[in-house]
Enzyme design. Structure first.
Site, PDB file in Angstrom:
ATOM      1  N   HIS A 170       0.849  -1.196   0.000  1.00  0.00           N
ATOM      2  CA  HIS A 170       0.000   0.000   0.000  1.00  0.00           C
ATOM      3  C   HIS A 170       0.885   1.247   0.000  1.00  0.00           C
ATOM      4  O   HIS A 170       2.105   1.161   0.173  1.00  0.00           O
ATOM      5  CB  HIS A 170      -0.905   0.032   1.238  1.00  0.00           C
ATOM      6  N   LYS A 202      -0.369   4.625   4.736  1.00  0.00           N
ATOM      7  CA  LYS A 202      -1.289   3.675   5.373  1.00  0.00           C
ATOM      8  C   LYS A 202      -0.702   3.242   6.716  1.00  0.00           C
ATOM      9  O   LYS A 202       0.453   2.834   6.795  1.00  0.00           O
ATOM     10  CB  LYS A 202      -1.531   2.469   4.477  1.00  0.00           C
TER      11      LYS A 202
END
Length: 228
Positions: free
Chosen positions: A136, A140
């Site tokens: 990600h 995140k």
């Protein structure tokens, strides 16, 4: 519709909402909803459903307050699953409805079904080892992601009890890729979902918001798409 959390996801949902039959009549963010102060009975008089995309720290209090107000909610924030039991209890106690999911991508929901089927079949084949991996964007906060944890849980529930090697990467602005693999001396099976943008998550949230109207109870995106 009310948007509880008005960051990138909230703004995207607002742009997509009219095509799904919703008018956004309330927008709450860190400035007008500190410590859930904006979640009042008066503010929600014209609201049929709320979508919550805030932060892991704010989400549990926001959701419990929505339960008290009797407002059906879609919980899109990730990283608060440790509070799920108390949040679900609040919705049940107040007779309202909640759709929560570690990931609101329709593609991820389908991926979970595929992974569960593969894990069930390969649980009976001791020659196959397994891995679970994801990447990600670098902002995140949770690693491994709630989605990867759910995929591993799906594998366990399907009967795959051997070790699963789990890995996570965070880099750049990557919207998210999740991969489950099985490897043996004879072959390798790789099952992968790669998000191209946030639109897939917004679509799943809006679909859930439409589905939850008139219902009571605790549901997931799997229920919305496949029945529960």
């Amino acid at each position: 519709m009310a948007l509880v959390g008005y960051g990138k996801m909230g703004q995207l949902i607002e742009r997509m909402a009219p095509s799904h039959g919703f008018d956004v009549v309330l927008r709450l963010d860190e400035f007008n909803n500190a410590r859930s102060a904006g979640l009042t009975k008066e503010a929600f008089e014209q609201v049929d459903v709320a979508i919550e995309f805030s932060t892991p720290e704010a989400a549990p209090a926001n959701l419990k307050r929505l339960a008290e107000l009797g407002v059906p909610a879609v919980a899109g924030t990730t990283g608060w699953a440790a509070h799920l039991e108390e949040v679900a209890e609040a919705f049940e106690r107040h007779g309202s409805a909640l759709v929560w999911s570690p990931n609101f991508s329709i593609g991820i929901a389908v991926l979970r079904r595929i992974v569960e089927t593969a894990a069930s079949a390969l649980a009976k084949e001791p020659g196959y080892g397994a891995w679970a991996w994801e990447i990600h964007h670098d902002t995140k906060k949770d690693a491994p992601s709630g989605t990867l944890a759910a995929l591993v849980e799906d594998m366990r529930r399907a009967g795959y009890t051997r070790p699963i090697d789990i890995g996570s990467n965070r880099a750049g602005t990557h919207p998210g890729t999740h991969e489950i693999g099985f490897d043996s001396a004879a072959d390798t099976i790789t099952i992968r979902h790669a998000a191209r943008s946030r639109e897939g998550f917004a679509l799943g949230a809006l679909k859930s918001a439409r589905w939850i109207l008139g219902r009571k109870g605790i549901f997931t995106l799997q229920d919305v798409l496949f029945g529960g």
